[in-house]
Design an enzyme around this catalytic site. Structure first.
Site, PDB file in Angstrom:
ATOM      1  CE  LYS A 171      -2.232   0.712   3.830  1.00  0.00           C
ATOM      2  NZ  LYS A 171      -1.738   1.913   4.531  1.00  0.00           N
ATOM      3  NE  ARG A 200      -4.324   2.192  10.723  1.00  0.00           N
ATOM      4  CZ  ARG A 200      -3.025   2.484  10.620  1.00  0.00           C
ATOM      5  NH1 ARG A 200      -2.365   2.939  11.647  1.00  0.00           N
ATOM      6  NH2 ARG A 200      -2.396   2.303   9.481  1.00  0.00           N
ATOM      7  NE  ARG A 210       8.100  -7.796   4.735  1.00  0.00           N
ATOM      8  CZ  ARG A 210       7.212  -6.832   4.952  1.00  0.00           C
ATOM      9  NH1 ARG A 210       6.864  -6.034   3.983  1.00  0.00           N
ATOM     10  NH2 ARG A 210       6.665  -6.688   6.119  1.00  0.00           N
ATOM     11  NE  ARG A 218      10.170  -6.981   7.894  1.00  0.00           N
ATOM     12  CZ  ARG A 218       9.625  -5.781   7.707  1.00  0.00           C
ATOM     13  NH1 ARG A 218      10.041  -5.010   6.736  1.00  0.00           N
ATOM     14  NH2 ARG A 218       8.651  -5.369   8.470  1.00  0.00           N
ATOM     15  NE  ARG A 276       2.483  -6.418  10.546  1.00  0.00           N
ATOM     16  CZ  ARG A 276       3.318  -6.436   9.501  1.00  0.00           C
ATOM     17  NH1 ARG A 276       4.157  -7.443   9.333  1.00  0.00           N
ATOM     18  NH2 ARG A 276       3.309  -5.467   8.634  1.00  0.00           N
TER      19      ARG A 276
END
Ligand SMILES: [Zn+2]
Length: 214
Positions: free
Chosen positions: A15, A90, A127, A157, A168
């Protein structure tokens, strides 16, 4: 015709990068909440002082304070022709406040970058970063196991462990559902297929906001 755009998307959807590209294409500012908070603190406005105090106490910026900081940002001249908002609203409360801010400034277009959860888990789980220089590993480098920049060792990560990733995504789904409902009820919402190459996602975004403007 103002281009008032809100970009919504889960972690792993790309995004931030897409918001940057879209804003450049439309010649309007990209307004991300992180940048706006940092700017307010740096400019030393009265609101910036409040933000600084909240952050110094290690607390989260409240709905009300975030709303006021964004309101101040949208009143700056460079946002008069439009904006690409990234990270705001949000909550439904923030969305309602935004409705008030854009009243009289032309319609709001909300675009959600949709990516299926298995694909997000794959992207976020895959990732890797370089232990030596911190660079994100491109897929080719990840396959080779060495950093493309410095040949350092690649590691997962820290915030990308499967459990953290799942959480998340859950937080995103929980927070976003009411927002999507808020906008869907008024046909302001467009969905773009984010399960594609970044250039194709970008083309989809441009189409979505152009069609919305007609
Ligand atoms: Zn490296």
């Amino acid at each position: 015709m103002a281009l008032n755009i809100v970009l919504i998307g889960p972690p792993g959807a790309g995004k931030g990068t897409q918001a940057e590209r879209l804003a450049a294409r439309l010649r309007v500012p990209r307004i991300s909440t992180g940048d706006v908070l940092r700017e307010a603190v740096a400019l030393g406005t009265p609101l910036g002082g409040l933000v600084r105090a909240v952050m110094a106490r290690g607390e989260l910026v409240s709905d009300d304070l975030m709303i006021e900081v964004v309101r101040e940002r949208l009143e700056r001249p460079d946002a008069a022709a439009g904006f690409v908002l990234d990270g705001f609203p949000r909550t439904v409360r923030q969305a309602e406040a935004l409705d008030g801010m854009v009243a009289g400034r032309g319609p709001l277009t909300v675009v959600e970058i949709a990516v299926p959860e298995p694909e997000l888990l794959r992207r976020l789980g895959a990732r890797q970063v370089c232990r030596a220089c911190g660079a994100n590993a491109a897929p080719e480098a990840a396959a080779a196991g060495r950093c493309g920049r410095c040949d350092g060792e690649l590691v997962q990560r820290a915030d990308d462990d499967a459990g953290v990733v799942r959480e998340r995504l859950q937080v995103y789904a929980r927070d976003t559902r009411p927002l999507v409902q808020h906008y869907r009820g008024r046909s302001l919402l467009r969905e773009v297929d984010g399960n594609a190459a970044p250039d194709d996602v970008f083309a989809g975004l441009v189409r979505a906001v152009t069609e919305a403007g007609r």
